[in-house]
Write a protein that holds these residues in place. Structure first.
Motif, mmCIF file in Angstrom:
data_model
loop_
_atom_site.group_PDB
_atom_site.id
_atom_site.type_symbol
_atom_site.label_atom_id
_atom_site.label_comp_id
_atom_site.label_asym_id
_atom_site.label_seq_id
_atom_site.Cartn_x
_atom_site.Cartn_y
_atom_site.Cartn_z
ATOM 1 N N THR A 16 27.305 54.767 39.321
ATOM 2 C CA THR A 16 27.847 53.495 39.946
ATOM 3 C C THR A 16 26.995 52.453 39.806
ATOM 4 O O THR A 16 27.254 51.526 39.632
ATOM 5 C CB THR A 16 28.150 53.863 41.339
ATOM 6 O OG1 THR A 16 29.074 54.994 41.402
ATOM 7 C CG2 THR A 16 28.745 52.828 42.039
ATOM 8 N N TYR A 19 26.786 51.202 36.235
ATOM 9 C CA TYR A 19 28.132 50.310 36.181
ATOM 10 C C TYR A 19 27.923 48.832 36.610
ATOM 11 O O TYR A 19 28.346 47.969 35.948
ATOM 12 C CB TYR A 19 29.513 50.812 36.765
ATOM 13 C CG TYR A 19 30.646 50.300 36.788
ATOM 14 C CD1 TYR A 19 31.597 50.375 35.496
ATOM 15 C CD2 TYR A 19 31.300 49.238 37.642
ATOM 16 C CE1 TYR A 19 32.593 49.827 35.365
ATOM 17 C CE2 TYR A 19 32.181 48.651 37.332
ATOM 18 C CZ TYR A 19 33.048 48.608 36.301
ATOM 19 O OH TYR A 19 34.210 48.289 36.173
ATOM 20 N N PHE A 20 27.357 48.715 37.706
ATOM 21 C CA PHE A 20 26.997 47.568 38.381
ATOM 22 C C PHE A 20 26.314 46.647 37.359
ATOM 23 O O PHE A 20 26.474 45.428 37.278
ATOM 24 C CB PHE A 20 26.474 47.630 39.899
ATOM 25 C CG PHE A 20 27.469 47.682 41.033
ATOM 26 C CD1 PHE A 20 28.051 46.611 41.356
ATOM 27 C CD2 PHE A 20 27.701 48.738 41.707
ATOM 28 C CE1 PHE A 20 28.869 46.481 42.487
ATOM 29 C CE2 PHE A 20 28.291 48.869 42.720
ATOM 30 C CZ PHE A 20 29.125 47.524 43.099
ATOM 31 N N ASP A 22 25.578 46.965 34.507
ATOM 32 C CA ASP A 22 26.380 46.490 33.150
ATOM 33 C C ASP A 22 27.228 45.539 33.094
ATOM 34 O O ASP A 22 27.388 44.655 32.230
ATOM 35 C CB ASP A 22 26.785 47.870 32.580
ATOM 36 C CG ASP A 22 27.172 47.859 30.946
ATOM 37 O OD1 ASP A 22 26.544 47.149 30.034
ATOM 38 O OD2 ASP A 22 28.197 48.416 30.723
ATOM 39 N N HIS A 23 28.099 45.750 34.125
ATOM 40 C CA HIS A 23 29.261 44.726 34.264
ATOM 41 C C HIS A 23 29.008 43.417 34.989
ATOM 42 O O HIS A 23 29.742 42.630 34.851
ATOM 43 C CB HIS A 23 30.371 45.727 34.959
ATOM 44 C CG HIS A 23 31.146 46.499 33.763
ATOM 45 N ND1 HIS A 23 30.643 47.783 33.797
ATOM 46 C CD2 HIS A 23 32.038 46.320 33.000
ATOM 47 C CE1 HIS A 23 31.074 48.415 32.603
ATOM 48 N NE2 HIS A 23 31.968 47.812 32.487
ATOM 49 N N TYR A 24 28.190 43.532 36.053
ATOM 50 C CA TYR A 24 28.105 42.483 36.991
ATOM 51 C C TYR A 24 26.598 41.569 36.835
ATOM 52 O O TYR A 24 26.606 40.615 37.350
ATOM 53 C CB TYR A 24 28.413 42.920 38.404
ATOM 54 C CG TYR A 24 29.804 43.342 38.516
ATOM 55 C CD1 TYR A 24 30.737 42.442 38.707
ATOM 56 C CD2 TYR A 24 29.933 44.609 38.605
ATOM 57 C CE1 TYR A 24 32.008 42.836 38.716
ATOM 58 C CE2 TYR A 24 31.190 45.149 38.817
ATOM 59 C CZ TYR A 24 32.375 44.315 38.986
ATOM 60 O OH TYR A 24 33.539 44.603 38.828
ATOM 61 N N GLN A 25 25.536 42.350 36.199
ATOM 62 C CA GLN A 25 24.333 41.891 35.996
ATOM 63 C C GLN A 25 23.516 41.158 37.147
ATOM 64 O O GLN A 25 22.438 41.400 37.349
ATOM 65 C CB GLN A 25 24.351 40.917 34.794
ATOM 66 C CG GLN A 25 24.584 41.811 33.347
ATOM 67 C CD GLN A 25 26.093 41.226 33.047
ATOM 68 O OE1 GLN A 25 26.771 40.514 33.557
ATOM 69 N NE2 GLN A 25 26.746 42.235 32.342
ATOM 70 N N ARG A 29 27.085 37.374 40.890
ATOM 71 C CA ARG A 29 28.256 38.081 40.285
ATOM 72 C C ARG A 29 28.590 39.351 41.299
ATOM 73 O O ARG A 29 29.886 39.625 41.495
ATOM 74 C CB ARG A 29 28.130 38.646 38.949
ATOM 75 C CG ARG A 29 28.116 37.552 38.022
ATOM 76 C CD ARG A 29 28.163 37.751 36.464
ATOM 77 N NE ARG A 29 29.594 38.340 36.359
ATOM 78 C CZ ARG A 29 29.833 39.059 35.182
ATOM 79 N NH1 ARG A 29 29.043 39.116 34.206
ATOM 80 N NH2 ARG A 29 30.981 39.296 35.040
ATOM 81 N N ILE A 33 32.481 39.933 43.895
ATOM 82 C CA ILE A 33 33.311 40.875 43.365
ATOM 83 C C ILE A 33 34.326 40.850 44.333
ATOM 84 O O ILE A 33 34.250 40.934 45.547
ATOM 85 C CB ILE A 33 32.689 42.438 43.330
ATOM 86 C CG1 ILE A 33 31.637 42.469 42.562
ATOM 87 C CG2 ILE A 33 33.675 43.492 42.892
ATOM 88 C CD1 ILE A 33 30.613 43.727 42.418
ATOM 89 N N SER A 37 38.254 45.124 42.386
ATOM 90 C CA SER A 37 37.241 45.994 41.677
ATOM 91 C C SER A 37 36.754 47.051 42.164
ATOM 92 O O SER A 37 36.232 47.981 41.552
ATOM 93 C CB SER A 37 36.178 44.913 41.338
ATOM 94 O OG SER A 37 36.605 43.822 40.651
ATOM 95 N N SER A 40 38.230 50.488 40.753
ATOM 96 C CA SER A 40 37.435 50.809 39.826
ATOM 97 C C SER A 40 35.949 51.624 40.136
ATOM 98 O O SER A 40 35.713 52.631 39.574
ATOM 99 C CB SER A 40 36.953 49.802 38.717
ATOM 100 O OG SER A 40 38.155 49.210 38.354
ATOM 101 N N SER A 77 19.603 43.546 30.226
ATOM 102 C CA SER A 77 20.442 43.902 29.087
ATOM 103 C C SER A 77 19.769 44.605 28.082
ATOM 104 O O SER A 77 20.223 45.994 27.850
ATOM 105 C CB SER A 77 21.044 42.754 28.527
ATOM 106 O OG SER A 77 22.023 43.086 27.485
#
Length: 104
Positions: A16, A19-20, A22-25, A29, A33, A37, A40, A77
């Motif tokens: 989890t 995921y945060f 990687d997807h929300y940086q 962001r 959310i 979301s 997921s 990243s």
């Protein structure tokens, strides 16, 4: 950038948390959310990431003491790519070790 994030996830690289990252940086962001979301995130965490956790993390992101810069986003990243690569290599080695042990 978001020091409260590490404390929230107790310093663990859970699926989890990754995921945060990687997807929300950024905390901005994460703070924005939407509720769709969440589903997921719940699936990725196998039900361990509750709606209460979701709301708490969004609030922490909204009120973070950290600051977001392009440099920090790029650094994160790169570090995530390295982590993913090294994690895959560890899995490969584990598989090879398991194969060797079965061979005896």
């Amino acid at each position: 950038m978001f020091p409260e994030f590490k404390l929230f996830f107790k310093g663990k690289f859970s699926a989890t948390a990754l995921y945060f990252l990687d997807h929300y940086q950024s905390p901005e962001r994460i703070a924005s959310i939407n509720a769709r979301s969440y589903e997921s995130l719940r699936k990725i965490s196998r039900g361990h990431f509750s709606l209460n956790d979701f709301v708490k993390l969004k609030a922490l992101a909204k009120n973070t003491v950290g600051c977001t810069t392009d440099f920090l986003l790029q650094e994160m990243s790169i570090l995530l790519e390295l982590y993913t690569y090294l994690d895959a290599k560890v899995e490969e080695l584990d598989d090879q070790i398991e194969e060797c042990v079965r061979g005896y």
